[in-house]
Design an enzyme around this catalytic site. Structure first.
Site, PDB file in Angstrom:
ATOM      1  N   ASP A 100       0.801  -1.222   0.000  1.00 54.59           N
ATOM      2  CA  ASP A 100       0.000   0.000   0.000  1.00 54.59           C
ATOM      3  C   ASP A 100       0.841   1.282   0.000  1.00 54.59           C
ATOM      4  O   ASP A 100       0.286   2.377   0.156  1.00 54.59           O
ATOM      5  CB  ASP A 100      -0.971  -0.010   1.184  1.00 54.59           C
ATOM      6  N   ASP A 160      -6.374  -5.132  -4.853  1.00 55.15           N
ATOM      7  CA  ASP A 160      -6.156  -3.726  -4.514  1.00 55.15           C
ATOM      8  C   ASP A 160      -4.808  -3.210  -5.022  1.00 55.15           C
ATOM      9  O   ASP A 160      -4.637  -2.026  -5.304  1.00 55.15           O
ATOM     10  CB  ASP A 160      -6.194  -3.497  -2.994  1.00 55.15           C
TER      11      ASP A 160
HETATM   12  N1  GLY Z   1      -7.025  -1.808   0.218  1.00 60.29           N
HETATM   13  C1  GLY Z   1      -7.910  -2.371   1.172  1.00 60.29           C
HETATM   14  C2  GLY Z   1      -9.330  -2.071   0.961  1.00 60.29           C
HETATM   15  O1  GLY Z   1      -9.785  -1.712  -0.102  1.00 60.29           O
HETATM   16  O2  GLY Z   1     -10.049  -2.199   1.934  1.00 60.29           O
END
Ligand code: GLY
Length: 380
Positions: A100, A160
């Site tokens: 992330d 994601d």
């Molecule tokens: N990246 C984690 C979510 O979308 O909750």
């Protein structure tokens, strides 16, 4: 430039005025915070000391840079700079950097660098990109998602992550070194091969043998369960593949983005508000997730821009407008005594809390409106 009617443009402009009027007050009220959601009084919470490494910590910065780009009001820039410096604490915690990095340093350091040319911001983004690239598994050709908890998670990749790849594409442009972009593209091909189902829906989590790279299985993740279609995951995929096409010009990524987009569009319910999962049967509780809706709207608009054919493009623009109208008219809070915009986001099906404000919902809602009015700062 997106082809929209005068009526649509007028509606977007009126909505943006309401958003900006509210956010000016909200920005002044929340000068030192890193918000995730609101507390009982409707005001933002603060993750500065709660968890500086939380994946959503960049989105308030993104909202601030978008509004600064729109208005030139110093308060937005000041807030964004404060937040970006606070995130340095996370850069110094190697075990709390993960895939992330793109979500954390894209809407903050990269946004700052692209607007102001600030070299410190470019350094932060490059460090985050180097760390992200280091998560690539050579045998499986995927970027590892999370760090270990009580289990070894080196074999997990998630949908994601497609949204974190733009940090790598940027790093190649910035440094002239193709390795970042090679890693991003290889990961996107793996995601396409193993995450996307033949009907255009996508899985959340896929698992590989981290030593051999062999594909093992998928997991339900934040959706209803194994085999289901977690809507935010669908939204990450349609936007993420469109972005990989934008950066690489690999046609396959655009066709996959469209395939997922068509699946998403064909599942939009009658009220145009998006549930947390598309795969539920009627006897299961189905909470709303406004963030899925806002992210999908951004992705649909990106696909519309990338599509050469005006008629095809129109399908994606009109779906995005449908979602944004529903959010604005049924699930948005423009009152100035509360801090959030969207009211009913849901982070994960099996969490106890659902339908509450979440900062990334607001970020993507704003980005979608700005994109429609051709005033967005492109952060991906
Ligand atoms: N990246 C984690 C979510 O979308 O909750």
């Amino acid at each position: 430039m997106l082809k929209t009617t005068d009526n649509d443009l007028q509606w977007v402009s009126n909505t943006l005025q309401k958003v900006e009027k509210k956010m000016h007050i909200v920005a002044n009220r929340n000068k030192n915070k890193i918000p995730y959601t609101t507390t009982l009084d409707g005001k933002f919470d603060d993750w500065t000391n709660k968890n500086i490494a939380w994946w959503t910590n960049g989105f308030w910065g993104g909202i601030m840079w978008q509004l600064y780009n729109l208005t030139n009001e110093p308060i937005y820039k000041e807030n964004a700079e404060v937040l970006e410096k606070k995130l340095d604490r996370n850069l110094m915690l190697a075990d709390k950097l993960d895939h992330d990095n793109g979500f954390k340093w894209g809407p903050t350091a990269l946004a700052n660098y692209s607007l102001t040319g600030n070299q410190e911001s470019a350094n932060r983004a490059m460090l985050a990109a180097c760390n992200l690239a280091s998560r690539f598994n050579l045998n499986g050709k995927y970027i590892r998602a999370w760090n270990d908890d009580s289990t070894n998670r080196s074999g997990l990749a998630i949908v994601d992550c497609l949204m974190n790849l733009p940090l790598l594409y940027w790093a190649t442009k910035e440094s002239g070194d193709p390795r970042f972009s090679q890693i991003a593209t290889a990961h996107a091909f793996t995601a396409q091969k193993y995450l996307v189902r033949s009907n255009g829906s996508v899985k959340h989590i896929i698992e590989f043998n981290p030593n051999t790279g062999e594909y093992l299985k998928s997991h339900g993740g934040q959706g209803l369960g194994h085999g289901s279609s977690w809507t935010r995951g669908q939204a990450w995929a349609l936007y993420g593949f469109a972005l990989s096409y934008h950066h690489t010009k690999e046609e396959q990524f655009l066709s996959t983005a469209k395939q997922v987009a068509h699946y998403f569009i064909s599942n939009i319910p009658e009220n145009n508000l998006i549930p947390i999962d598309f795969s539920a049967s009627s006897d299961q509780p189905m909470w709303q997730d406004d963030s899925a809706s806002a992210i999908a709207a951004c992705g649909l608009l990106k696909i519309a821009k990338l599509t050469g054919d005006p008629e095809e493009s129109e399908i994606f623009i009109s779906a995005a407008l449908k979602l944004l109208h529903a959010l604005t008219e049924q699930s948005c809070n423009f009152a100035i005594d509360t801090d959030n915009l969207l009211m009913r986001c849901s982070a994960a099906y099996h969490e106890s809390n659902h339908e509450y404000p979440i900062i990334y919902g607001d970020y993507f809602y704003l980005e979608a409106l700005l994109t429609l009015s051709n005033q967005a700062l492109f952060l991906w």
